[in-house]
Design a protein around this motif. Sequence first.
Motif, PDB file in Angstrom:
ATOM      1  N   ALA A  58       0.822  -1.196  -0.021  1.00  0.00           N
ATOM      2  CA  ALA A  58      -0.080   0.006  -0.127  1.00  0.00           C
ATOM      3  C   ALA A  58       0.694   1.209  -0.006  1.00  0.00           C
ATOM      4  N   TYR A  70      -6.409  -0.117   0.684  1.00  0.00           N
ATOM      5  CA  TYR A  70      -5.536   0.663  -0.223  1.00  0.00           C
ATOM      6  C   TYR A  70      -6.094   1.963  -0.695  1.00  0.00           C
ATOM      7  N   VAL A  76      -6.059  -3.139  -7.737  1.00  0.00           N
ATOM      8  CA  VAL A  76      -5.162  -4.021  -6.828  1.00  0.00           C
ATOM      9  C   VAL A  76      -5.810  -5.107  -6.673  1.00  0.00           C
TER      10      VAL A  76
END
Length: 270
Positions: free
Chosen positions: A70, A95, A151
């Motif tokens: 992150a 994130y 992500v």
Amino acid sequence: MLTCPLCSAPLASVDNGVACPAGHRFDRARQGYLNLLPVQHKNSRDPGDNQAMVEARRDFLSAGHYAPVARRLAELAAERAPQCWLDIGCGEGYYTAQIAEALPAAEGYALDISREAVKRACRRSPAVTWLVASMARVPLADASCGFLASVFSPLDWHEAKRLLAPGGGLMRIGPTREHLMELRQRLYDEVRDYSDDKHLALVPEGMVHDHSETLTFRLTLDNPKARADLLAMTPHGWRASAEKRAAVIDQADPFEVTVSMRYDYFVRQG
């Protein structure tokens, strides 16, 4: 900026929600998100990750196990300094919140198809506009975003291109073939290999691969809760046998695994 998921007209704020000129209205949930996923766009009653998977991922990520992942994403986002950004497939917002912290002056949006995930994501950052929505029908205007993040999430590449303004870019983060190798070796008799760059063949014309890097580190999981959460938030939680999952969770010694992530950035050409 927001568009109606039923007719694609612009949405404007009204009372405790949003509405379009055609009269389609969407109320804001008690937790703060907007549900812009019409029933006809769902492929099941409650699409996306269920409550157990969401809570396992929340607990695992909140414990800091993937903090370097992150942190690097936030750094890369800050370097690009967009005015407006979107996290596609935000999950429970771990994130997303770090992107928001890195871009305090930018307008931030995040969406996931899982209502259970977005309900929890709202607690991470009140500055972000949180949406329950389809990744294949993102309710944002054409060329409205300067930065997209994806992500560990499925991605509709043509939809991503539609959302990006010329010069804007998509940061995709996904596992390399070495990711969680030790865990996979414990769970399966044969570990399936895969190509780290197979997604490059999916990039549409007009998007250029501008940057690539890999982040690798070792992670020690020294308690059964962390190991159980990791299994529950990945496909290994249902692909592997119950016996092998239990052996990993209940082992007495700390369990070390490799974390290996690939960051790829693609720029939309003018």
